[in-house]
Design an enzyme around this catalytic site. Structure first.
Site, PDB file in Angstrom:
ATOM      1  CD  GLU A 266      -1.947   2.214   1.508  1.00  0.00           C
ATOM      2  OE1 GLU A 266      -1.686   3.046   0.600  1.00  0.00           O
ATOM      3  OE2 GLU A 266      -2.023   2.491   2.697  1.00  0.00           O
TER       4      GLU A 266
ATOM      5  CB  CYS B  63      -1.405   6.816   1.407  1.00  0.00           C
ATOM      6  SG  CYS B  63      -2.733   6.006   2.282  1.00  0.00           S
TER       7      CYS B  63
HETATM    8  P1  NDP Z   1       9.143   4.415   4.178  1.00  0.00           P
HETATM    9  O1  NDP Z   1       8.488   3.836   3.020  1.00  0.00           O
HETATM   10  O2  NDP Z   1      10.595   4.682   4.127  1.00  0.00           O
HETATM   11  O3  NDP Z   1       8.853   3.561   5.500  1.00  0.00           O
HETATM   12  C1  NDP Z   1       7.751   2.709   5.711  1.00  0.00           C
HETATM   13  C2  NDP Z   1       8.213   1.526   6.565  1.00  0.00           C
HETATM   14  O4  NDP Z   1       9.189   0.768   5.833  1.00  0.00           O
HETATM   15  C3  NDP Z   1       8.914   1.941   7.857  1.00  0.00           C
HETATM   16  O5  NDP Z   1       8.662   0.981   8.857  1.00  0.00           O
HETATM   17  C4  NDP Z   1      10.374   1.891   7.448  1.00  0.00           C
HETATM   18  O6  NDP Z   1      11.252   1.767   8.538  1.00  0.00           O
HETATM   19  C5  NDP Z   1      10.384   0.650   6.585  1.00  0.00           C
HETATM   20  N1  NDP Z   1      11.504   0.579   5.665  1.00  0.00           N
HETATM   21  C6  NDP Z   1      12.274   1.581   5.178  1.00  0.00           C
HETATM   22  N2  NDP Z   1      13.203   1.085   4.341  1.00  0.00           N
HETATM   23  C7  NDP Z   1      13.040  -0.247   4.312  1.00  0.00           C
HETATM   24  C8  NDP Z   1      13.707  -1.307   3.636  1.00  0.00           C
HETATM   25  N3  NDP Z   1      14.737  -1.077   2.822  1.00  0.00           N
HETATM   26  N4  NDP Z   1      13.272  -2.570   3.835  1.00  0.00           N
HETATM   27  C9  NDP Z   1      12.227  -2.818   4.646  1.00  0.00           C
HETATM   28  N5  NDP Z   1      11.568  -1.853   5.321  1.00  0.00           N
HETATM   29  C10 NDP Z   1      11.958  -0.585   5.156  1.00  0.00           C
HETATM   30  O7  NDP Z   1       8.393   5.714   4.535  1.00  0.00           O
HETATM   31  P2  NDP Z   1       8.961   6.941   5.304  1.00  0.00           P
HETATM   32  O8  NDP Z   1       8.491   6.773   6.684  1.00  0.00           O
HETATM   33  O9  NDP Z   1      10.396   7.221   5.155  1.00  0.00           O
HETATM   34  O10 NDP Z   1       8.229   8.039   4.468  1.00  0.00           O
HETATM   35  C11 NDP Z   1       8.719   8.340   3.168  1.00  0.00           C
HETATM   36  C12 NDP Z   1       7.599   8.543   2.228  1.00  0.00           C
HETATM   37  O11 NDP Z   1       6.728   7.411   2.218  1.00  0.00           O
HETATM   38  C13 NDP Z   1       6.687   9.674   2.612  1.00  0.00           C
HETATM   39  O12 NDP Z   1       7.192  10.871   2.169  1.00  0.00           O
HETATM   40  C14 NDP Z   1       5.442   9.298   1.907  1.00  0.00           C
HETATM   41  O13 NDP Z   1       5.539   9.680   0.575  1.00  0.00           O
HETATM   42  C15 NDP Z   1       5.420   7.814   1.959  1.00  0.00           C
HETATM   43  N6  NDP Z   1       4.559   7.252   2.982  1.00  0.00           N
HETATM   44  C16 NDP Z   1       3.398   6.689   2.582  1.00  0.00           C
HETATM   45  C17 NDP Z   1       2.539   6.175   3.513  1.00  0.00           C
HETATM   46  C18 NDP Z   1       1.249   5.585   3.133  1.00  0.00           C
HETATM   47  O14 NDP Z   1       0.360   5.532   3.973  1.00  0.00           O
HETATM   48  N7  NDP Z   1       1.102   5.076   1.935  1.00  0.00           N
HETATM   49  C19 NDP Z   1       2.841   6.228   4.922  1.00  0.00           C
HETATM   50  C20 NDP Z   1       4.120   6.794   5.239  1.00  0.00           C
HETATM   51  C21 NDP Z   1       4.944   7.272   4.274  1.00  0.00           C
HETATM   52  P3  NDP Z   1      11.950   3.113   9.097  1.00  0.00           P
HETATM   53  O15 NDP Z   1      10.857   4.004   9.571  1.00  0.00           O
HETATM   54  O16 NDP Z   1      12.799   2.612  10.180  1.00  0.00           O
HETATM   55  O17 NDP Z   1      12.733   3.680   7.944  1.00  0.00           O
END
Ligand code: NDP
Length: 505
Positions: free
Chosen positions: A258, A292
């Site tokens: 998602e 999102c």
């Molecule tokens: P990420 O996509 O980086 O993070 C989401 C989850 O994935 C977190 O638990 C993160 O851990 C984890 N993660 C990060 N890198 C990896 C990896 N290589 N392998 C496995 N898991 C990983 O989102 P961010 O929090 O950095 O936000 C960045 C962008 O994502 C936002 O600007 C927005 O555009 C989008 N976003 C979208 C959401 C939605 O609801 N669709 C929600 C949040 C963000 P950790 O936090 O430790 O990096």
């Protein structure tokens, strides 16, 4: 060596039914985005902890009380979880606000609604059935079984932590899976409280639900690549989702994603103006745009463009910034420092591209009711859909207003992005209300409403917004495998050198 204030609350994580530190003994601080101050210490799990959690989840899946529990008993367990979430909703909401800075009014409503996911999927637990299938061969009894996929890795972002855990955990448990959850490094605390107050209290057997707090690059990737994990359910950014999917593909894990969006909120000249203004505001400024489904592209029909923008600005100007813990506040801080920098840099990008900033356009200091990580509600007009500000996800309170001529023009603009998560349509015409949802390439289309979700309605994205669906009856299928069972009642086993294809072979 990290300087650790001794007032910080020190959390432990939960693996195999035990409260524990990370194997390395390392911790990291979690911050209140309103004050910018650290308030708790979280174990920094890495590959060693992930391995322990995945092995525990695998054991719990293969043998022990969870593996032998009837589907009906699983349903009862989910209903116990639901009633405990109900009991602790207010407390859990406050922890979420302290960690992610979203409004208490929003998080409180979310947490009060969350039990419904566990009730709903609890109800579905003993309605998972296979089928007896008529097959084209004599003396053969054939049926299908729908079995749990196995150990599932659930990766959660920071914007609505426990809600997004629930969207995955409830169907995963209903299906009979066991899980390892990796929360965002920014918002681990509410999940750890949930484990104590809900999962442990409900009597969920050890190893069924495990948590690995830590960073994406270490704990997250170790989970995605762990050989005992059969399925990954991920919510987060599209770039991370793409990396997760490619890592998971190496060992052919099932994946649901998602991801992000650049959703069009389309206002026709026959709309109820006040409702559409309300929908446009809630689409982008609610949750500080950190959702999102943010309606970050406002498409306005040119015949009402100027009047509509004026009305929109009149309301947007009244937005009350402040402490997210107050029920009076309407716009809170941006959750993370990198996200704050990202939002401000997109405002600069839009200005550089020639979009006209008609509201906000920068950080919001204390004199505006803001603070450390606040951004002013910002509106750009004169946006061309090919500009970066219209194509890329900002994830903040920044609205791009784009003019359109007619339905065809609106559809062309709406679909001209890589994303396809959601869309809004504001019209009183039955014809438009019917045609537009069919023509827009998005997983959810709201007509005369925005940001409505339910446990009964499928949710997910087209294009770069994701793979698979959460919520609704079909979501449980994301956590199941189908098995075909063939029982021969024939007197003779037939020709051993020929595949049993035709009825005669
Ligand atoms: P990420 O996509 O980086 O993070 C989401 C989850 O994935 C977190 O638990 C993160 O851990 C984890 N993660 C990060 N890198 C990896 C990896 N290589 N392998 C496995 N898991 C990983 O989102 P961010 O929090 O950095 O936000 C960045 C962008 O994502 C936002 O600007 C927005 O555009 C989008 N976003 C979208 C959401 C939605 O609801 N669709 C929600 C949040 C963000 P950790 O936090 O430790 O990096």
């Amino acid at each position: 060596m990290q300087d650790v204030p001794n007032t910080l609350k020190a959390y432990k994580t939960y693996i195999d039914g035990q409260w524990c530190d990370a194997a390395s003994g390392k911790t990291f601080q979690t911050f209140d985005p309103y004050t910018g101050e650290p308030w708790a210490l979280i174990p920094e799990c890495d590959a060693a902890d992930v391995d322990r959690a995945c092995n525990a989840a695998y054991r719990a899946f293969e043998s022990g009380p969870w593996a032998s529990m009837t589907q009906t008993a699983r349903g009862r367990m989910l209903r116990r979880i639901a009633s405990l979430v109900e009991k602790h909703a207010e407390h859990l909401a406050r922890i979420e606000v302290q960690d992610n800075g979203k409004l208490i009014s929003e998080m409180s409503a979310q947490l009060k609604y969350l039990p419904e996911w566990y009730y709903y999927f609890g109800g579905l637990a003993d309605k998972i059935t296979g089928a007896v299938v008529p097959v084209d061969k004599p003396d053969t009894f054939t049926y299908t079984l729908r079995e749990p996929a196995g150990v599932c890795g659930l990766i959660i972002p920071w914007n609505s932590p426990l809600l997004l855990v629930g969207w995955k955990l409830a169907p995963a448990l209903a299906a009979g899976c066991t899980v390892v959850i990796k929360p965002s490094e920014y918002t681990s605390a509410s999940l750890l409280e949930f484990m104590k107050l809900v999962i442990e209290e409900a009597g969920v057997p050890p190893g069924v639900v495990n948590v690995v707090t830590g960073y994406g690059a270490t704990a997250g990737e170790a989970l995605v690549t762990h050989p005992k994990v059969a399925k990954i359910a991920f919510t987060g950014g599209s770039a991370t989702g793409s990396r997760v999917a490619s890592l998971a593909a190496a060992s052919f894990k099932k994946v649901s994603l998602e991801l992000g969006g650049k959703s069009p909120n389309i206002v026709f000249d026959d709309c109820v103006l006040d409702d559409a203004v309300n929908g446009a505001i809630s689409g982008i400024f609610a949750a500080t745009g950190q959702t999102c489904v943010a309606g970050s592209r406002l498409l306005v029909q040119e015949s009402i463009h100027d009047a509509f923008v004026e009305k929109l600005l009149a309301t947007a100007r009244t937005a009350k910034l402040g402490n997210p813990m107050s029920f009076e506040t309407q716009v809170g801080p941006v959750t993370t420092p990198p996200q704050y920098q990202k939002v401000l840099s997109y405002i600069d990008v839009a200005k550089g591209e020639g979009a006209r900033c008609v509201l906000g356009g920068g950080a919001a200091g204390p004199e505006m009711g803001g603070g450390k990580y606040f951004v002013q509600p910002t509106v750009f007009t004169g946006v061309d859909n090919r500009m970066r500000i219209a194509q890329e996800e900002v994830f903040g309170p920044v609205l791009s207003v784009i003019r359109f001529k007619d339905e065809e023009d609106a559809i062309r603009i709406a679909n001209d992005v890589i994303y396809g998560l959601a869309a809004g349509v504001w019209t009183q015409s039955v014809k438009r209300a019917t045609i537009m949802p069919r023509r827009i390439r998005a997983g959810t289309v709201w007509v005369n409403t925005y940001r409505a979700v339910s446990f009964t309605m499928p949710f997910g994205g087209f294009k770069s917004s994701g793979v698979g669906r959460e919520n609704g009856q079909d979501a449980i299928g994301e956590y199941l495998e189908t098995k075909s069972v063939w029982i021969s009642t024939a007197a003779s086993a037939g020709n051993p050198f020929v595949m049993k294809t035709s009825p005669q072979s």
